[in-house]
Write an enzyme that holds these catalytic residues in place. Sequence first.
Site, PDB file in Angstrom:
ATOM      1  CB  CYS A  50      -1.098  -0.155   1.353  1.00  0.00           C
ATOM      2  SG  CYS A  50      -0.071  -0.343   2.601  1.00  0.00           S
ATOM      3  CD  GLN A 124       3.542  -5.434   2.962  1.00  0.00           C
ATOM      4  OE1 GLN A 124       4.397  -4.436   3.262  1.00  0.00           O
ATOM      5  NE2 GLN A 124       2.088  -5.029   2.880  1.00  0.00           N
TER       6      GLN A 124
END
Lengths: 427, 284
Positions: A50, A124
């Site tokens: 994000c 991630q």
Amino acid sequence: MSLLVAGLNHASCPLEVRERLAFPADSLAAAYQRLAATVPGAGAVILSTCNRVEIYLSLYDSGLAASAAQEKAVGFLADFHGVPADCFRDNLYVIEDDAVPGHLFRVASGLDSLVVGETQIHGQVHDAYLAARAADSVDKVLNGLFQRAFSVAKAVRTDTAIGEGKVSVSSVAVDLAVSIFGDLAARTVFVVGSGDMAGLTVRHLVEHGAQRITVANRDMARATRLAQPYGGEVIAFDALGDRLHEADIIVSSTAAPGFILDRSHFAAALRRRAHQPMFVIDIAVPRDINPDAATLDNVYLCDIDGLQKSAQANLEARRREFDRALEIVERKAANCREWLRRLSVEPAIAGMAKKLDAIREREVERTFAELPDLTDDEREAIRRMSDRLVRRILDRPIAHFKHEATREDPSALVHLARRLFGLDEAR
Amino acid sequence: MTALATLAFGLGTLLNLAAAIVAMLFAAGGPRRLIDVCGGALAAGAGGYIVAQGARWAALEAFPLTTLADGLVAFIVISAAIAVPFLYRHRIAGLFCFVAPVLAVLSVVASGAALYGASSQAPGRLLTVPLALHAGTAFLAYALFFLATVMGAAYLLMASRLKRQAPKGRLLQRMPSLEQLDYALYRLLGLGTAAFLLAMAAGGIWVIAQRELLGPNWWLAPKVLLAWAAEIFFVALYGLRTFSGLRGPKLAGLVVGGFSSILLLYIVLSAAQLRTYQFWGGQV
């Protein structure tokens, strides 16, 4: 060297652009296919979170120059997402060669994150690497680079305290609950009121294992909306006093103008629960819980000021650890750069050896043609001697090559070797 | 002391000091693996002391347990032997930060005492099985109470910061939860009380076996009275925790205060030469 990162992050680019360029997990396979067609022969890893979108390219086997690859990466981002390149070109940063290891290590360690030291980014980056491997897009260089990044992130986490201490109000509240109860799985959370902050805190508590949620509110419809996602119970606000002893954690966030619970309520509740501790998170302004409740043993009361003070202190502690973490990253990045440089001279070294071996083989065959009476043993002796000769000649230049490559940009050395040995002609 | 005993004793002390230093580095925000190094150093330090006392046992042909140094060493070894597996099993290894410095101080005191009184040993007549059992279980009980006190101190420290809504800081960030501490304290209190009861029972058997040594009024000796008071105190705490919800800061405070007071009284009795049975006509 030919390593390249083209990307955008929270610092370089507004959210509305980042979200248009993000790669959802289910689009990654198609993205790798398209990228392989756009930059053929290049290794690639796409990191999309994000807060950042980055494309890591290894151009060792592609024969592409970095500037050309950069343009192709921009074109790929624009084409794949249907966003004109001009919309994000100014926000794009490009990192090349020697600077890439340090950048990736900072990213994987959370040093480049919006919330410095956050640990989610490590997972991630790992997921991005696995997705690239699944797409058969990770070459030797990227593999080594990312493996090192994971090891650096682990070292930063274990050797510094940068990831310790929560830095948001709701996560500090959860952290304090864990400090009191340890495992939250068997704990009952009472939510009084239904403000946004209360909802966020409850969500964090549930993420940390809390399973029993009870919501007390004057507006039953709002209470139901808050309780429903967690399978929680809704009780009438007036029943709160009677049921208070069931609560291990109380999150209070009403709009009441005065205190709704005080010392006497908690004293009664403690007696009914055999003095097991109660943690009261009062995030209402004005406060819901009379501070005199905190004078009771086994009642731990935290208001919004206390939570903010802890969050601020933890943030400052992380900043103090930042330099130590950065030192680890820079040290490991320097080692990685040496590895990359050694790697980049390997093709030239192999080319030199191959070239000289071809010459040796030709000359040996010519000698055998001139001396047809040689026995098999003599031929074998000549072969061995010529082999030793070539190896002895190459030993020193190769050692020198490898040594020099670790000290400076090896491209000049590689160029010299190619010219001296005519390696490009051999191609 | 023999050369081996001296070497092993010195090594044991150094390792305990190293454990304390490492624990402090951890408390100051050092890498998490330091706490494992600390636990390892404590275990190795205890090993050093065991070798030293073993060598002395072989040289003296009697188990060395009567000097101040011997007593302290036994206490340190038993404390480390309980602390290392207990803290790891309950996932509260961060508490080495509290245990290691105390054991290091005791190690230094034991080393000093050993330097000045190394040659003394137990009189042969005292070395009976009931006495060995009495002394062994008493040391075990004190080690358990010591660890319970450490839990209590950690609890009070942490609870006080939470009460004041103060940021936890680096050390408390790495501490176990209050509930874990309370539970560990409760278990140690129970085990300590049981061990102490066993020590008193073994002491009773010793009294029956060697009554002539202790005199007719052995039960009025200050250390016997203190032992009874301590046992009653700890049994009462354990009972109140089990049946009436005495927990949290009150229990922690009582354990810390109670054990510290008992320890202080023993030191006063020793300093005043009242820690014997001779006070009431005994020979030892």
